[in-house]
Design an enzyme around this catalytic site. Structure first.
Site, PDB file in Angstrom:
ATOM      1  N   HIS A  16       0.797  -1.234   0.000  1.00  0.00           N
ATOM      2  CA  HIS A  16       0.000   0.000   0.000  1.00  0.00           C
ATOM      3  C   HIS A  16       0.834   1.291   0.000  1.00  0.00           C
ATOM      4  CE1 HIS A  16      -3.457  -2.516   1.124  1.00  0.00           C
ATOM      5  NE2 HIS A  16      -2.719  -3.030   2.093  1.00  0.00           N
TER       6      HIS A  16
HETATM    7  C1  BDR Z   1      -3.044   0.672   5.375  1.00  0.00           C
HETATM    8  O1  BDR Z   1      -3.193   0.130   6.681  1.00  0.00           O
HETATM    9  C2  BDR Z   1      -1.974  -0.350   7.169  1.00  0.00           C
HETATM   10  O2  BDR Z   1      -2.114  -1.656   7.600  1.00  0.00           O
HETATM   11  C3  BDR Z   1      -0.949  -0.198   6.073  1.00  0.00           C
HETATM   12  O3  BDR Z   1       0.283   0.251   6.615  1.00  0.00           O
HETATM   13  C4  BDR Z   1      -1.553   0.824   5.144  1.00  0.00           C
HETATM   14  O4  BDR Z   1      -1.181   2.146   5.502  1.00  0.00           O
HETATM   15  C5  BDR Z   1      -3.727  -0.239   4.387  1.00  0.00           C
HETATM   16  O5  BDR Z   1      -5.087  -0.333   4.679  1.00  0.00           O
END
Ligand code: BDR
Ligand code: CA
Length: 313
Positions: free
Chosen positions: A242
């Protein structure tokens, strides 16, 4: 061309850590500071992890400031089931010798935006938006000084990843997300729709492990840990990477496509708390308040990431 000045606000998290490394390795970016927030794990761990990662990057010059230890008006929800109990499971990094900057993250953000020329500092939130919302509450004068907020959060066509409706960062602090999206600051949003295309396939992980520096095997191990959960969940080769999408967009916006939309965040409903309601088809007549990314050239994204990681020690 002079470098783009950024502050990364983060809750590391393996994918946050990889985003920090990507930024630290990129001369197009001037990393003014790293601010931490409670999210994937509690604040003490996200701050410790930020120190470990910046030390791994060989960037002892960047101030690291700890920020909010809880969301604005709801109890903290964390994600150890995704990231492990340390937030950075997968590999054990040495205890950092870097000292945390004594300034509070919110004060650092406000001070930096007031000191720097207006319109030159980009904020890059990779976790819940608590610090950014607090800075905007405490110092509304900074809003027009922010060049842009480029964030990872939300989801629309892909739905949510922590509830059927909500993505984790917006779910954890929906009020903060709402305040940021109504602040009038230009926003670029990398939602699950785009990050679910940036998959850490086995071949991509092997290419990173084979870089031949210290960082390659660390990043590969993080991807394998983080991926394990998402691969089972989504039934595909690799998990979504992400947060590095935010930094990749700053470096190579042409890798991404999307459109300007009105985006609103649900704060009231228990069922859809933290949902990002994206008016993709412009049916509301409400003005666009965010550039919403939808697709990424994933091969180009991983080529960029691999090349940049190879520049580190
Ligand atoms: C987001 O949530 C976290 O678990 C990850 O770092 C990312 O920023 C994804 O939903
Ligand atoms: Ca994150």
């Amino acid at each position: 061309m002079s470098a783009l000045s950024i502050i990364i606000d983060t809750d590391p998290g393996q994918d946050d850590a990889i985003a920090l490394l990507l930024a630290a390795a990129s001369p197009e970016l001037e990393l003014l500071g790293v601010t931490t927030v409670a999210g994937n794990v509690p604040l003490a761990l996200t701050t410790l992890n930020a120190c470990k990662v910046m030390e791994l990057a060989g960037r002892r010059d960047v101030p690291i400031c700890a920020g909010a230890d809880r969301p604005l008006d709801v109890p903290l929800v964390t994600a150890e089931h995704v990231h492990g109990d340390t937030g950075l499971n997968g590999v054990q990094l040495p205890e950092p010798t870097l000292a945390v900057d004594p300034r509070h993250a919110v004060d650092f953000i406000i001070q930096t935006l007031r000191e720097r020329e207006a319109g030159t500092v980009t904020l890059c939130p990779l976790g819940p938006l608590t610090n950014i919302a607090l800075a905007l509450r405490q110092a509304p004068d900074i809003a027009p000084r922010i060049r842009r907020i480029v964030l990872m959060g939300g989801g629309f066509f892909e739905g949510g990843n922590v509830t059927p409706a909500a993505e984790f960062n917006f779910y954890v602090d929906p009020r903060a997300a709402h305040e940021v999206f109504t602040s009038g600051v230009p926003i670029t949003m990398a939602p699950l729709d785009v990050t679910h295309e940036a998959l850490t396939t086995a071949a991509r992980i092997e290419a990173i492990r084979a870089i031949g520096n210290r960082v390659g095997p660390v990043v590969a191990a993080w991807m394998e840990f983080f991926e394990r959960y998402d691969e089972e969940k989504y039934g595909q080769d690799g998990g979504p990477l992400h947060d590095p999408c935010v930094i990749a967009w700053l470096l190579r916006p042409a890798l991404f496509s999307g459109r300007d939309c009105n985006v609103r965040i649900e704060t009231a409903s228990e069922l859809t708390r933290g949902m990002s309601v994206v008016d993709w088809w412009a049916v509301t007549g409400l003005p666009a308040n965010a550039q919403v990314l939808r697709h990424v050239d994933s091969d180009g994204f991983f080529a960029l990431l691999t090349e940049r990681l190879s520049r580190l020690g």
